[in-house]
Write a protein that holds these residues in place. Structure first.
Motif, PDB file in Angstrom:
ATOM      1  N   PHE A  17      47.492  53.593  30.433  1.00 59.47           N
ATOM      2  CA  PHE A  17      47.035  52.197  30.358  1.00 59.47           C
ATOM      3  C   PHE A  17      47.099  51.678  28.927  1.00 59.47           C
ATOM      4  CE2 PHE A  17      43.212  49.156  30.795  1.00 59.47           C
ATOM      5  CZ  PHE A  17      43.980  48.141  31.329  1.00 59.47           C
ATOM      6  N   THR A  30      39.921  45.631  21.833  1.00 61.00           N
ATOM      7  CA  THR A  30      39.913  45.386  23.284  1.00 61.00           C
ATOM      8  C   THR A  30      40.479  46.588  24.025  1.00 61.00           C
ATOM      9  OG1 THR A  30      40.185  43.027  22.870  1.00 61.00           O
ATOM     10  CG2 THR A  30      40.647  43.792  25.098  1.00 61.00           C
ATOM     11  N   LYS A  41      39.332  46.749  42.420  1.00 62.04           N
ATOM     12  CA  LYS A  41      40.288  45.786  42.985  1.00 62.04           C
ATOM     13  C   LYS A  41      39.693  45.263  44.268  1.00 62.04           C
ATOM     14  CE  LYS A  41      44.056  46.088  40.600  1.00 62.04           C
ATOM     15  NZ  LYS A  41      44.493  45.069  39.655  1.00 62.04           N
ATOM     16  N   ILE A  52      43.978  38.633  44.788  1.00 60.42           N
ATOM     17  CA  ILE A  52      43.678  39.931  44.178  1.00 60.42           C
ATOM     18  C   ILE A  52      42.749  39.708  42.996  1.00 60.42           C
ATOM     19  CG2 ILE A  52      44.586  42.021  43.074  1.00 60.42           C
ATOM     20  CD1 ILE A  52      47.187  41.663  44.533  1.00 60.42           C
ATOM     21  N   TYR A  61      39.785  39.304  36.461  1.00 63.20           N
ATOM     22  CA  TYR A  61      41.077  38.623  36.532  1.00 63.20           C
ATOM     23  C   TYR A  61      41.394  38.316  37.985  1.00 63.20           C
ATOM     24  CZ  TYR A  61      45.912  37.383  35.804  1.00 63.20           C
ATOM     25  OH  TYR A  61      47.107  36.697  35.785  1.00 63.20           O
ATOM     26  N   VAL A  63      44.234  36.585  40.725  1.00 63.70           N
ATOM     27  CA  VAL A  63      45.559  36.027  40.988  1.00 63.70           C
ATOM     28  C   VAL A  63      45.661  35.717  42.484  1.00 63.70           C
ATOM     29  CG1 VAL A  63      46.766  38.258  41.263  1.00 63.70           C
ATOM     30  CG2 VAL A  63      48.038  36.257  40.543  1.00 63.70           C
ATOM     31  N   TRP A 107      54.417  44.575  38.518  1.00 59.81           N
ATOM     32  CA  TRP A 107      53.566  45.617  39.110  1.00 59.81           C
ATOM     33  C   TRP A 107      53.972  45.855  40.556  1.00 59.81           C
ATOM     34  CZ3 TRP A 107      51.260  43.438  43.284  1.00 59.81           C
ATOM     35  CH2 TRP A 107      50.895  42.090  43.236  1.00 59.81           C
ATOM     36  N   HIS A 109      52.193  47.586  44.236  1.00 58.12           N
ATOM     37  CA  HIS A 109      51.084  48.191  44.982  1.00 58.12           C
ATOM     38  C   HIS A 109      51.617  48.849  46.246  1.00 58.12           C
ATOM     39  CE1 HIS A 109      47.150  47.189  43.345  1.00 58.12           C
ATOM     40  NE2 HIS A 109      47.498  45.946  43.116  1.00 58.12           N
TER      41      HIS A 109
HETATM   42  O1  VLZ Z   1      46.690  43.635  38.429  1.00 57.66           O
HETATM   43  O2  VLZ Z   1      47.751  42.919  36.621  1.00 57.66           O
HETATM   44  O3  VLZ Z   1      46.627  44.344  41.099  1.00 57.66           O
HETATM   45  O4  VLZ Z   1      46.667  40.877  38.882  1.00 57.66           O
HETATM   46  C1  VLZ Z   1      42.758  45.241  33.263  1.00 57.66           C
HETATM   47  C2  VLZ Z   1      41.359  44.655  33.450  1.00 57.66           C
HETATM   48  C3  VLZ Z   1      43.670  44.803  34.349  1.00 57.66           C
HETATM   49  C4  VLZ Z   1      40.406  45.067  32.371  1.00 57.66           C
HETATM   50  C5  VLZ Z   1      45.132  44.974  34.017  1.00 57.66           C
HETATM   51  C6  VLZ Z   1      40.293  44.095  31.222  1.00 57.66           C
HETATM   52  C7  VLZ Z   1      46.020  44.086  34.810  1.00 57.66           C
HETATM   53  C8  VLZ Z   1      41.329  44.287  30.154  1.00 57.66           C
HETATM   54  C9  VLZ Z   1      45.779  44.194  36.275  1.00 57.66           C
HETATM   55  C10 VLZ Z   1      41.150  43.362  29.002  1.00 57.66           C
HETATM   56  C11 VLZ Z   1      42.424  43.188  28.189  1.00 57.66           C
HETATM   57  C12 VLZ Z   1      46.843  43.519  37.093  1.00 57.66           C
HETATM   58  C13 VLZ Z   1      47.603  43.038  39.311  1.00 57.66           C
HETATM   59  C14 VLZ Z   1      47.813  43.995  40.464  1.00 57.66           C
HETATM   60  C15 VLZ Z   1      46.998  41.753  39.881  1.00 57.66           C
END
Ligand code: VLZ
Length: 134
Positions: A17, A30, A41, A52, A61, A63, A107, A109
């Motif tokens: 990661f 960060t 998730k 998601i 986050y 989407v 990405w 899944h």
């Molecule tokens: O997931 O793109 O499920 O959007 C990291 C979260 C998530 C923690 C990484 C905070 C991206 C980090 C996840 C701060 C910089 C992602 C996709 C597929 C849906």
């Protein structure tokens, strides 16, 4: 018919990661915090419509998309870029191509042994995450 990825999933592993975040130019402080997180998730799948949510104590986050329909994605709170994103089914894998400043970004899944798998790519880095049903 495609697999149903719906549900609340807890992260059980997260490989590579940090280098993935580095390719996205996420800052050092960060990255140090983010790599300790075990995000959840939460996926809602209704036909071709998806929501998601990636939930963590640091950041959430969201989407939303329809399979096969390109949309403008704003990765606000992550690397804060705009991408033109398209999600499609590649057999039993849900795959997103995120066109933008970063090459080879996207990405995938899929379900495997009842677990939710996720590969996140940016340039030459691949992060591999596995989630188990909550
Ligand atoms: O997931 O793109 O499920 O959007 C990291 C979260 C998530 C923690 C990484 C905070 C991206 C980090 C996840 C701060 C910089 C992602 C996709 C597929 C849906």
């Amino acid at each position: 018919t495609h697999p149903d990825l719906s549900g609340t999933w807890n992260m059980v592993s997260n490989e590579n990661f940090e280098p993935y975040m580095q390719r996205l130019d996420v800052d050092f402080a960060t990255r140090k915090v983010a790599k300790l997180l075990k995000p959840q998730k939460v996926i809602e799948q209704k036909g071709d419509s998806f929501t998601i949510r990636t939930l963590s104590s640091l950041r959430n986050y969201l989407v939303e998309f329809t399979v096969g329909k390109e949309f403008e994605e704003d990765t606000k709170g992550l690397d804060n870029r705009k991408c033109m994103s398209t999600v499609s089914w590649d057999n039993d894998r849900l795959t997103c191509v995120q066109k933008g400043e970063k090459k080879n970004r996207g990405w995938t899944h899929w379900l495997e042994g009842g677990e939710l798998h996720l590969e996140l790519c940016c340039e030459d880095q691949v992060c591999k995450q596995v989630f188990r049903k909550a």
